[in-house]
Design a protein around this motif. Structure first.
Motif, short mmCIF file in Angstrom:
data_model
loop_
_atom_site.label_atom_id
_atom_site.label_comp_id
_atom_site.label_asym_id
_atom_site.label_seq_id
_atom_site.Cartn_x
_atom_site.Cartn_y
_atom_site.Cartn_z
N ALA A 134 0.82 -1.20 0.00
CA ALA A 134 0.00 0.00 0.00
C ALA A 134 0.86 1.26 0.00
O ALA A 134 1.96 1.29 0.56
CB ALA A 134 -0.91 0.00 1.22
N CYS A 135 0.36 2.31 -0.68
CA CYS A 135 1.11 3.55 -0.82
C CYS A 135 1.39 4.19 0.54
O CYS A 135 0.49 4.28 1.39
CB CYS A 135 0.33 4.55 -1.68
SG CYS A 135 0.08 3.99 -3.38
N GLY A 136 2.64 4.64 0.72
CA GLY A 136 2.96 5.38 1.93
C GLY A 136 2.47 6.81 1.86
O GLY A 136 2.21 7.44 2.87
N ARG A 137 2.32 7.32 0.61
CA ARG A 137 1.79 8.66 0.40
C ARG A 137 0.63 8.58 -0.58
O ARG A 137 0.58 7.70 -1.43
CB ARG A 137 2.87 9.59 -0.16
CG ARG A 137 4.08 9.78 0.75
CD ARG A 137 5.07 10.73 0.08
NE ARG A 137 5.50 10.19 -1.20
CZ ARG A 137 6.09 10.93 -2.16
NH1 ARG A 137 6.28 12.22 -1.96
NH2 ARG A 137 6.47 10.38 -3.29
N ALA A 138 -0.26 9.54 -0.48
CA ALA A 138 -1.45 9.50 -1.32
C ALA A 138 -1.11 9.62 -2.80
O ALA A 138 -1.80 9.09 -3.66
CB ALA A 138 -2.42 10.62 -0.91
N ASP A 139 -0.02 10.32 -3.13
CA ASP A 139 0.33 10.56 -4.53
C ASP A 139 1.51 9.72 -5.00
O ASP A 139 2.16 10.03 -5.99
CB ASP A 139 0.62 12.04 -4.76
CG ASP A 139 1.76 12.55 -3.87
OD1 ASP A 139 2.22 11.76 -3.01
OD2 ASP A 139 2.17 13.71 -4.03
N GLU A 140 1.81 8.64 -4.27
CA GLU A 140 2.99 7.84 -4.59
C GLU A 140 2.93 7.26 -6.00
O GLU A 140 3.93 7.25 -6.73
CB GLU A 140 3.16 6.71 -3.58
CG GLU A 140 4.39 5.84 -3.81
CD GLU A 140 4.56 4.78 -2.75
OE1 GLU A 140 5.18 5.09 -1.72
OE2 GLU A 140 4.03 3.66 -2.94
N GLN A 167 -7.64 -5.84 3.51
CA GLN A 167 -7.55 -7.14 4.19
C GLN A 167 -8.88 -7.50 4.85
O GLN A 167 -9.29 -8.65 4.88
CB GLN A 167 -6.43 -7.10 5.24
CG GLN A 167 -6.01 -8.48 5.73
CD GLN A 167 -4.74 -8.43 6.52
OE1 GLN A 167 -4.54 -7.48 7.28
NE2 GLN A 167 -3.87 -9.41 6.35
N ALA A 168 -9.55 -6.48 5.35
CA ALA A 168 -10.86 -6.69 5.98
C ALA A 168 -11.63 -5.36 5.90
O ALA A 168 -11.03 -4.30 5.79
CB ALA A 168 -10.70 -7.12 7.44
N PRO A 173 -5.78 -0.07 3.24
CA PRO A 173 -5.33 -0.91 2.13
C PRO A 173 -4.01 -1.60 2.45
O PRO A 173 -3.12 -1.02 3.07
CB PRO A 173 -5.17 0.08 0.98
CG PRO A 173 -6.02 1.25 1.36
CD PRO A 173 -5.97 1.32 2.84
N THR A 174 -3.88 -2.83 2.03
CA THR A 174 -2.64 -3.59 2.26
C THR A 174 -1.86 -3.79 0.98
O THR A 174 -0.68 -4.12 1.02
CB THR A 174 -2.97 -4.96 2.86
OG1 THR A 174 -3.83 -5.67 1.94
CG2 THR A 174 -3.68 -4.82 4.19
N GLU A 175 -2.51 -3.61 -0.17
CA GLU A 175 -1.86 -3.88 -1.44
C GLU A 175 -2.47 -3.01 -2.53
O GLU A 175 -3.68 -2.75 -2.52
CB GLU A 175 -2.03 -5.36 -1.79
CG GLU A 175 -1.30 -5.82 -3.02
CD GLU A 175 -1.46 -7.32 -3.24
OE1 GLU A 175 -0.62 -8.09 -2.73
OE2 GLU A 175 -2.45 -7.70 -3.89
N CYS A 176 -1.65 -2.53 -3.45
CA CYS A 176 -2.13 -1.70 -4.56
C CYS A 176 -1.72 -2.33 -5.89
O CYS A 176 -0.57 -2.77 -6.04
CB CYS A 176 -1.56 -0.29 -4.49
SG CYS A 176 -2.26 0.71 -3.17
N THR A 177 -2.64 -2.37 -6.84
CA THR A 177 -2.35 -2.80 -8.20
C THR A 177 -2.46 -1.58 -9.10
O THR A 177 -3.52 -0.95 -9.18
CB THR A 177 -3.33 -3.89 -8.67
OG1 THR A 177 -3.23 -5.02 -7.79
CG2 THR A 177 -3.02 -4.33 -10.09
#
Length: 419
Positions: A134-140, A167-168, A173-177
């Motif tokens: 997941a992104c550390g920053r909103a605009d990563e 994840q629940a 968010p835990t992962e970004c595609t």
């Protein structure tokens, strides 16, 4: 469809075994097939129009024409599915060396990558899919990931889509595609001006610019027969249907033919509408132009203006459609002008109105889309309107001019798109 034709109705449970097992919307498919397979009341065929119930419309359409339309639609869908399958195969065939380079560069800037997939999409297009933490920053994704990926693949890439997994429910968010695609070589600067035939009335012309996948755009223009709301309703329906078909991945010729077929199904003959479509590939400059009853387009390249047009019929006049098709390659700086026939019809005082319009386009100052559009509209408005219409108000035909200028997409413009 065969089941529907034989038995009149298809149940979800009665779908062929293989199809029923693969389809995620079995009820909707069964209902759609039942509607297509339902017998159509055709004027002059079988029992005649008198046999139609009050709730079911009758159409002046022979059974042969109906079968031809169904064949056309089935063939078009089959071609779209074939292209989708080829695209899926292309995505699966990734460039392993480029994937490793993307991984290394992202790791150096502190982005944890779980999966990278690089694929070629045709027309020299490139697509990169990155699955990461997941992104550390909103605009990563835009400010960090896109420039790094661009450096790794050697071309400017822009973010076309993002999806974050949870994840629940309620958790972060835990992962970004992230899906990135190669930026286009060109961009199209546009300007459009319209004027209704009757003052304070609705313009019967409609136009739309649609962004498609793989760096393609579609310019859609339609001129409804007559003026006012009735004409506008026809033209809006035409461009809306064209846009939906193109967005769904259908070929341009298939989209035009289907809109023509739909308009021919109207219970009352007419009104008709013109169709003017241009598909432009912003990677290569290739342009496909299809006209159904529409005036020529004009291409200004430097000091030279070329007209592309030939006789064709408006949509709904005949089945199959009588269209004119052209292919050309646009270059940087080219200015393309579309004009509905109201632009020239008001200048009946001129011996060669098309040549005069070409001269106006050629001599328009500024060399940009807005200056050319304004020059054309000013020229058209100098023509004398026809007396009549509502009361004693002067009546013209509806007028629309749409101008596009092909410009090179600079690095600064590409970075602006990314942001």
């Amino acid at each position: 469809l065969a089941v529907a034709e034989l038995y009149g109705k298809v149940e979800a449970a009665g779908l062929p075994k293989g199809l029923g097992g693969r389809c995620s919307r079995r009820e909707a498919l069964a209902e759609a097939a039942s509607r297509v397979g339902r017998p159509m009341t055709a004027v002059g065929v079988g029992s005649g129009a008198g046999a139609a119930s009050a709730s079911e419309p009758s159409f002046s359409l022979s059974l042969d024409a109906a079968a031809a339309m169904l064949s056309l639609q089935t063939a078009g869908v089959a071609r779209a599915l074939t292209r989708a399958a080829m695209r899926a195969q292309s995505i699966a065939a990734s460039d392993e060396d480029t994937e490793r380079e993307v991984r290394c560069r992202l790791k150096r800037v502190g982005i944890e990558v779980r999966c990278v997939n690089v694929s070629h999409t045709g027309d020299e297009g490139l697509e990169v899919q990155v699955v990461k933490a997941a992104c550390g920053r909103a605009d990563e994704c835009v400010r960090t990931l896109a420039p790094v990926v661009s450096g790794a693949v050697g071309r400017v890439m822009s973010v076309w889509g993002r999806q974050c997994s949870l994840q629940a429910p309620g958790e972060a968010p835990t992962e970004c595609t992230v899906r990135l695609a190669s930026a286009c070589r060109f961009l199209l600067e546009t300007e459009s001006l319209s004027m209704p035939g009757l003052e304070d009335d609705v313009n019967g012309d409609s136009h739309l610019l649609v962004n498609l996948e793989d760096g393609k755009i579609a310019i859609l223009i339609s001129d409804g027969m007559g003026v006012g709301e009735a004409a506008a309703k026809q033209s809006r329906a035409a461009v809306s249907a064209l846009a939906r078909l193109l967005t769904a991945g259908m070929e341009a010729a298939f989209a035009v033919e289907n809109v023509n077929a739909l308009m021919s199904l109207q219970p009352d003959p007419g009104p008709f509408t013109t169709l003017d479509m241009a598909l432009i590939d912003l990677h290569t400059g290739d342009a496909e132009i299809i006209k159904a009853g529409a005036p020529p387009i004009y291409i200004r390249r430097g000091s030279r203006v070329t007209a592309l047009g030939s006789p064709s019929a408006p949509a709904g006049v005949s089945t199959p459609a009588h269209t004119a098709t052209f292919h050309t390659v646009l270059e940087e700086g080219d200015i393309v002008v579309w004009a509905t026939d109201g632009i020239t019809e008001g200048r009946g005082d001129l011996a060669d109105v098309d040549a005069e319009l070409a001269r106006v386009i050629q001599q328009a100052p500024g060399g940009c889309a807005s200056s050319v559009a304004q020059a054309v509209m000013n020229w058209a408005r100098t023509g004398a309107p026809i007396r009549g219409g509502s009361g004693s108000r002067p009546l013209r035909d509806d007028m629309t001019v749409f101008v596009g200028r092909l410009a090179r997409a600079t690095a600064a413009a590409a970075q602006q798109d990314l942001q």
